[in-house]
Design a protein around this motif. Structure first.
Motif, short mmCIF file in Angstrom:
data_model
loop_
_atom_site.label_atom_id
_atom_site.label_comp_id
_atom_site.label_asym_id
_atom_site.label_seq_id
_atom_site.Cartn_x
_atom_site.Cartn_y
_atom_site.Cartn_z
N TYR A 99 10.22 25.08 44.04
CA TYR A 99 10.89 26.34 44.46
C TYR A 99 12.25 26.04 45.07
O TYR A 99 13.22 26.77 44.84
CB TYR A 99 10.02 27.09 45.48
N LEU A 100 12.31 24.95 45.86
CA LEU A 100 13.56 24.61 46.55
C LEU A 100 14.65 24.22 45.55
O LEU A 100 15.81 24.62 45.70
CB LEU A 100 13.34 23.46 47.53
N ILE A 101 14.24 23.49 44.50
CA ILE A 101 15.23 23.08 43.49
C ILE A 101 15.75 24.32 42.74
O ILE A 101 16.95 24.46 42.49
CB ILE A 101 14.62 22.02 42.54
N ARG A 102 14.81 25.26 42.47
CA ARG A 102 15.25 26.50 41.82
C ARG A 102 16.19 27.29 42.72
O ARG A 102 17.20 27.85 42.27
CB ARG A 102 14.02 27.36 41.47
N LEU A 103 15.84 27.32 44.03
CA LEU A 103 16.69 28.04 44.99
C LEU A 103 18.09 27.43 45.05
O LEU A 103 19.08 28.16 45.10
CB LEU A 103 16.06 27.97 46.39
#
Lengths: 282, 279
Positions: free
Chosen positions: B93-97
């Motif tokens: 999720y963090l990489i997508r964010l």
């Protein structure tokens, strides 16, 4: 008949071995090892003050490296390096300190004449802490003796620990030179609230938490001009679990070597000494 | 019938042949076989006792070792479930964010460029794209929040990081709305003031950096936690190994005690066997 004499002699030898074992060998086996190390993930938050806006910028998470390791052994004293480095995520160092402690491996006490300066107190806490017993601790960040005051008992993941707390002040001018515009006239001092959670049998620190506010002050008058940073540090949850497991292991080792084996020696000695008289009565 | 059974009963007690044996001072053969059978049964019982006594330490040892390894596996499972899996999930999720935040930043730059070039057609489509990106970022943030709540919830370091991320994203969304409102007003005919546009763009850039910093902190923190969890696994491995050694040592002591006690019992029973008197 000779077997009875042999039993008596062995029994007496076992009794004679007991104090040697208890006071001579056990402390060596249960003391800090020559390859001692202690590492934990510290979760740090900084909130810098902007004098132009007369307000804090807002909390930000920093990257902290924290740990202990043995550098060398001098006359049976462990020279332990304690490092603490806080960086912003752009790589800029906020705070960096490396201390050298001279520690007695058996008592965990600081030894005069060893390390980078003379210190009193303990590395973490003394082993076999009594309930309510206070002690002096040196925290890497502040490098001043902190008298830790007993607060109560707590359970962390099934391990009984004692919680200690103290409020004190320290001067960090030396470590924070980079933040001082006029290094001769201004300094930085800190109001600290430090809490430690210690396993009482081993004296091992399970976790710590500190909250501090650092201020610029005038070196000649000692008056504080404005804050520099409000910060706090604490152990990560996984590091706490790791320390709990290590403390449980160490506690079991102490229990086995100190209480169980000494008890077994006493029991075997008593049985062997009483055995001939028991046979004779029969 | 009565006449038949009674002599039989009498025969069972003693018959003439057996009486003859007794008169000669010898044991009755049937009595001898009964005594032999009793002796055999006693020996058999003794053997069973010996086997049970010898097997008992091994049985206890095996149960203790199995329990020890089960405990270790259980703890490994907990670490995997509570640290490793959520960690990798949150990292996704963090990489997508981070990607979405960078895309939003690019979108801002495009809007600024189109504003400069007075390309209103492209500017409008870019504004729609940016809204879509912001919506996607909101979705990812919500997923991250759910994962953090599911794995530890409040008062954890991850929760603090999440709150910081939420705050920064909310502030950036506010700045973004002001920026879009400004662009919209220019589009509707207001005077284009470069200083205002530049100030808003700077604010957005500052917020963008703040978001990226928090995301980096979160990712680094997760990485450190993962390393620490692998150190924890090593600690548990050593602990389990020590327990196995300890159990084996205890088992060996138990076995020695059992063998000594059996030896003692056997010696005692051998002492009790008296030799028959010589004629």
């Amino acid at each position: 008949m000779p077997s009875k004499k042999v039993a008596l002699v062995i029994g007496l030898i076992l009794f004679a071995l007991m104090p040697l074992w208890y006071w001579g060998i056990v402390p060596k086996l249960t003391g800090l090892p020559s390859d001692f190390s202690y590492n934990a993930v510290v979760f740090s938050r900084d909130n810098f003050y902007l004098p132009e806006k007369s307000d804090f910028t807002g909390e930000q998470v920093s990257n902290t490296n924290y740990g202990y390791e043995v550098m060398e052994i001098q006359d049976g004293v462990l020279i332990i390096k304690n490092r603490f480095e806080v960086q912003e995520f752009n790589g800029k160092t906020i705070f960096k300190a490396e201390r050298l402690y001279g520690i007695n491996p058996r008592t965990h006490q600081h030894v005069y004449g060893y390390g980078d300066q003379d210190r009193e107190g303990y590395l973490f806490a003394p082993p076999h802490l009594r309930k309510g017993q206070d002690f002096v601790y040196w925290h890497v960040n502040y490098d001043r003796p902190a008298k830790m005051v007993f607060q109560g008992e707590e359970m962390i993941s099934g391990l009984n620990v004692y919680r200690y707390e103290t409020d004190y002040q320290a001067d960090q001018t030396e470590e924070l030179q980079a933040f001082l515009r006029d290094q001769e006239k201004t300094g930085i001092n800190v109001d600290i609230n430090l809490q430690l959670w210690v396993e009482p049998v081993t004296g091992r620190m399970i976790k710590y938490e500190d909250r501090a506010t650092a201020y610029f002050y005038n070196t000649s008058s000692g008056e504080r001009t404005h804050p520099w940073n409000k910060f706090q540090n604490r152990f990560d949850e996984v590091s706490i679990l790791k320390q709990v497991e290590l403390a449980k292991q160490e506690k079991f080792k102490r229990l086995l070597l100190r209480e169980t084996i000494t008890g077994l020696l006493a029991l075997a000695g008593a049985v062997l000494i009483l055995y001939p008289s028991f046979i004779n009565r029969k | 019938m009565r006449f038949r059974t009674e002599p039989k009963k009498f025969d069972r007690l003693i018959n003439k042949k057996e009486l003859l044996y007794l008169k000669r001072g010898r044991l009755i053969p049937s009595a001898i076989s009964a005594a032999k059978r009793a002796e055999q049964a006693r020996k058999c019982k003794f053997l069973v006792y010996l086997s049970v006594m010898l097997l008992l330490p091994f049985l206890i040892l095996s149960v203790a070792l199995i329990y020890n390894s089960t405990l270790f596996m259980e703890k490994l499972g907990i670490i995997r479930e509570e640290i490793s899996v959520p960690n990798s999930e949150q990292n996704t999720y963090l990489i997508r964010l981070r990607f979405l935040s960078s895309s939003i930043r690019n979108s801002h730059d495009h809007i600024l460029l189109y504003l400069e070039l007075d390309r209103w057609d492209l500017l409008e489509s870019e504004m729609v794209t940016m809204e879509g990106l912001k919506e996607a970022r909101r979705g990812e943030l919500q997923k991250l929040k759910e994962s953090v709540i599911r794995n530890g919830g409040e008062n954890t370091s991850r929760w603090i990081l999440l709150q910081q991320l939420e705050t920064q994203i909310a502030k950036m969304n506010e700045d973004c709305n002001i920026f879009l409102a400004h662009v919209d007003s220019i589009k509707k005919g207001s005077k284009k003031e470069d200083s205002v546009t530049i100030k808003l763009a700077e604010d957005l850039s500052y917020r963008q950096n703040k978001i990226l910093n928090v995301v980096s902190a979160f990712l680094l923190y997760n990485q450190k936690e993962l390393e620490e969890s692998s150190a924890l696994v090593d600690v548990l491995k050593v602990k389990s190994l020590y327990w196995a050694y300890f159990i084996l040592a205890l088992g060996s002591i138990m076995l020695i005690v059992v063998i000594t006690s059996i030896n003692h019992t056997v010696s005692k029973s051998l002492e009790n066997i008296k030799c028959p008197p010589k004629k």
